[in-house]
Motif scaffolding. Structure first.
Motif, PDB file in Angstrom:
ATOM      1  N   ASN A 121       9.143   7.369  14.510  1.00  0.00           N
ATOM      2  CA  ASN A 121      10.275   7.736  14.866  1.00  0.00           C
ATOM      3  C   ASN A 121      10.457   9.003  15.040  1.00  0.00           C
ATOM      4  O   ASN A 121       9.881  10.127  14.596  1.00  0.00           O
ATOM      5  CB  ASN A 121      10.489   7.978  13.112  1.00  0.00           C
TER       6      ASN A 121
ATOM      7  N   THR B 277      13.808  12.137  12.076  1.00  0.00           N
ATOM      8  CA  THR B 277      14.408  11.565  10.268  1.00  0.00           C
ATOM      9  C   THR B 277      14.895  12.850   9.857  1.00  0.00           C
ATOM     10  O   THR B 277      14.465  14.064  10.200  1.00  0.00           O
ATOM     11  CB  THR B 277      13.725  10.383  10.074  1.00  0.00           C
TER      12      THR B 277
ATOM     13  N   ALA C 109      13.676  12.547   5.860  1.00  0.00           N
ATOM     14  CA  ALA C 109      12.033  11.915   5.324  1.00  0.00           C
ATOM     15  C   ALA C 109      12.995  11.563   3.929  1.00  0.00           C
ATOM     16  O   ALA C 109      13.243  10.430   3.540  1.00  0.00           O
ATOM     17  CB  ALA C 109      11.014  12.193   5.764  1.00  0.00           C
TER      18      ALA C 109
ATOM     19  N   MET D 261       7.917   3.677   5.610  1.00  0.00           N
ATOM     20  CA  MET D 261       7.791   4.220   7.196  1.00  0.00           C
ATOM     21  C   MET D 261       5.866   3.541   7.414  1.00  0.00           C
ATOM     22  O   MET D 261       5.870   2.567   8.367  1.00  0.00           O
ATOM     23  CB  MET D 261       7.132   5.311   7.827  1.00  0.00           C
TER      24      MET D 261
ATOM     25  N   THR E  47       5.360   1.930  11.255  1.00  0.00           N
ATOM     26  CA  THR E  47       4.946   3.932  11.572  1.00  0.00           C
ATOM     27  C   THR E  47       4.364   4.748  10.866  1.00  0.00           C
ATOM     28  O   THR E  47       4.044   4.782  10.067  1.00  0.00           O
ATOM     29  CB  THR E  47       6.757   4.383  11.396  1.00  0.00           C
TER      30      THR E  47
ATOM     31  N   SER F 146       6.297  10.951  12.104  1.00  0.00           N
ATOM     32  CA  SER F 146       7.963  11.155  11.968  1.00  0.00           C
ATOM     33  C   SER F 146       8.067  12.645  12.288  1.00  0.00           C
ATOM     34  O   SER F 146       7.495  13.256  12.273  1.00  0.00           O
ATOM     35  CB  SER F 146       7.709  10.891  10.306  1.00  0.00           C
TER      36      SER F 146
ATOM     37  N   ASP G  97      10.664  14.894  11.407  1.00  0.00           N
ATOM     38  CA  ASP G  97      10.782  15.154   9.842  1.00  0.00           C
ATOM     39  C   ASP G  97      11.976  16.848  10.272  1.00  0.00           C
ATOM     40  O   ASP G  97      11.268  17.606  10.780  1.00  0.00           O
ATOM     41  CB  ASP G  97      10.269  15.698   8.773  1.00  0.00           C
TER      42      ASP G  97
ATOM     43  N   TYR H 205       3.725  14.888   3.513  1.00  0.00           N
ATOM     44  CA  TYR H 205       3.277  14.812   4.697  1.00  0.00           C
ATOM     45  C   TYR H 205       1.533  14.642   4.995  1.00  0.00           C
ATOM     46  O   TYR H 205       0.236  13.237   5.247  1.00  0.00           O
ATOM     47  CB  TYR H 205       3.330  15.042   6.514  1.00  0.00           C
TER      48      TYR H 205
ATOM     49  N   ALA I 195       2.840  13.740  11.456  1.00  0.00           N
ATOM     50  CA  ALA I 195       4.123  14.358  11.502  1.00  0.00           C
ATOM     51  C   ALA I 195       4.399  15.772  12.288  1.00  0.00           C
ATOM     52  O   ALA I 195       3.883  15.727  12.002  1.00  0.00           O
ATOM     53  CB  ALA I 195       4.297  14.400  10.292  1.00  0.00           C
TER      54      ALA I 195
ATOM     55  N   GLY J 263      14.747   7.086  17.228  1.00  0.00           N
ATOM     56  CA  GLY J 263      14.859   7.423  15.133  1.00  0.00           C
ATOM     57  C   GLY J 263      15.757   6.571  14.732  1.00  0.00           C
ATOM     58  O   GLY J 263      16.667   6.076  15.164  1.00  0.00           O
TER      59      GLY J 263
ATOM     60  N   LEU K 153      14.127   3.143   7.329  1.00  0.00           N
ATOM     61  CA  LEU K 153      13.462   3.695   8.350  1.00  0.00           C
ATOM     62  C   LEU K 153      12.862   2.341   8.773  1.00  0.00           C
ATOM     63  O   LEU K 153      11.263   3.260   9.181  1.00  0.00           O
ATOM     64  CB  LEU K 153      12.129   4.696   7.616  1.00  0.00           C
TER      65      LEU K 153
END
Length: 425
Positions: free
Chosen positions: A57, A60, A62, A107, A112, A115, A117, A129, A136, A293, A303
């Motif tokens: 992704n 985003t 989150a 996700m 996914t 991310s 973020d 995370y 991430a 994304g 998501l």
């Protein structure tokens, strides 16, 4: 711990894949595990499920999961100024933590494992995370609204975060995130760009999301946004530019020369009626790096990257009147992160030496029957129920569609979302 995946289909052939310290170290024709190997490794019998790269992704916010459905059917600026920014002002660190954990769970459930973020309360996003398991790039969102005192405060805060957290680790990386050219001054944009280059950090920003943003930039600086960012020395191969809808030919050329990764967010763009359409063909022709994304759950409202791939592809076909544009294979490479190397800890490939970020996909669900072409099914028909197992950095995050601790995440997210909205009202 080592991981061994037996009896998986890779490009239609049965294979055994061995993973060590988060990296694929062997891919062989399927065979039975020896007793010694099984004793030293976690072994998954894939049962003929398909092994594919996980989804990534590229843009985003989150913790906006807590605002899913809170403010819909509005134009972008009123949506931000009247609904989103006021309620975000009361967002607590603990609320952000559980909103991010909910995003991570969603996700994982949809395949996914990465991310990118951009949001608030950086330490709590970082903690979420680390606890949630996926990879991430976590961006302290930078705003100064053209106020010199706020700019100095934002820069000091970014330095303090970096001093404490550094570049990050194998899974979670530090990524400064100046919000946009209409919320961050030139002085701060220049400073953050220089800071990111000196410390070898990715740099995440919104770019040319709306026609108004472009008009205002031309009125203020005489050039459109990408040209403005080029003129102040902001752009480079470490930059991730979200949206990139309203681009002139010169801007596409600049992005190509600078190696900027652009992130397409089709569902959010359509829902907010951002106008125009992602110029995929022009960007592809100039080999501009790309990712896909979801944007945040206030403007999507999920998501689900499987859904995002389908909509991205069919939107290109419809808007430009060309059914051959953005094929399933093309959007799958974009969705898995294979069209950008801005993040070295992710990959859209399954090969020896690649990060072990993998999915096991089942054919035993209606949306996958029949499977004439696997990638076509994944892009155009598959729902999240087709994702059986999710592996990130060699760690099994979901197996048999079960994520350990998911009940607690759902309960805490519901509680904190209710508190956030009640306080705002």
């Amino acid at each position: 711990m080592r991981l061994v995946i037996h009896n998986a289909k890779l490009d239609g052939e049965p294979v055994t894949v061995s993973v060590n310290q988060g990296v694929i170290d062997a891919i062989k024709k399927a065979n039975k595990s020896s007793g010694t190997e099984a004793a030293k490794a976690k072994v998954i019998d894939a049962g003929g499920k398909h092994l594919v790269p996980s989804l990534k992704n590229g843009h985003t916010h989150a913790a906006m999961t807590l605002l899913r459905g809170f403010a819909d059917d509005m134009k972008l600026q009123p949506w931000l100024e009247e609904k989103i920014w006021p309620i975000e002002a009361s967002l607590s660190p603990e609320q952000l933590y559980w909103g991010t954990r909910l995003a991570i769970l969603e996700m994982i459930k949809s395949g996914t494992t990465f991310s990118n973020d951009m949001y608030f309360h950086f330490p709590d996003a970082w903690r979420a995370y680390q606890d949630g398991g996926i990879k991430a790039a976590v961006g302290p969102a930078v705003f100064d609204f053209f106020d010199k005192k706020e700019g100095k405060k934002a820069r000091r805060q970014l330095e303090a975060y970096f001093e404490e957290y550094g570049v990050g680790d194998r899974r979670v990386r530090f990524s400064p995130a100046p919000h946009a050219i209409y919320t961050v001054s030139e002085e701060t944009l220049r400073w953050v760009a220089d800071f990111s280059r000196k410390n070898d950090l990715p740099l995440h920003i919104h770019l040319s999301e709306t026609e108004k943003e472009v008009r205002d930039c031309i009125a203020a600086h005489g050039v459109p946004p990408a040209e403005y960012l080029e003129s102040i020395g902001f752009l480079g191969p470490n930059v991730i530019a979200a949206h990139a809808l309203w681009l002139g030919d010169r801007e596409v050329e600049i992005l190509a020369v600078r190696g900027v990764t652009v992130v397409h967010n089709p569902v959010s763009n359509m829902k907010l009626a951002s106008g125009s359409c992602f110029p995929f063909a022009r960007l592809k022709e100039r080999e501009v790096p790309m990712m896909l994304g979801t944007d945040g759950c206030s403007s999507n409202n999920n998501l689900d990257m499987l859904e995002e791939m389908k909509i991205a592809s069919i939107l290109q076909k419809q808007h430009f009147g060309d059914p051959e544009l953005m094929t399933a294979e093309e959007i799958f490479t974009v969705g898995t992160g294979a069209r950008s190397s801005v993040y070295p800890h992710i990959s859209g490939k399954i090969e020896v030496g690649a990060p072990a970020d993998l999915l096991l996909v089942t054919e035993e669900v209606p949306s996958m029957v029949p499977t004439h072409r696997l990638i076509s099914n994944l892009v155009y028909s598959a729902g999240t129920e087709a994702v059986d197992t999710v592996i990130c950095d060699g760690e099994v995050l979901m197996e048999g569609r079960r994520v350990p601790g998911e009940e607690e995440v759902l309960a805490e997210a519901r509680r904190h979302a209710a508190q956030l909205v009640a306080a705002a009202r």
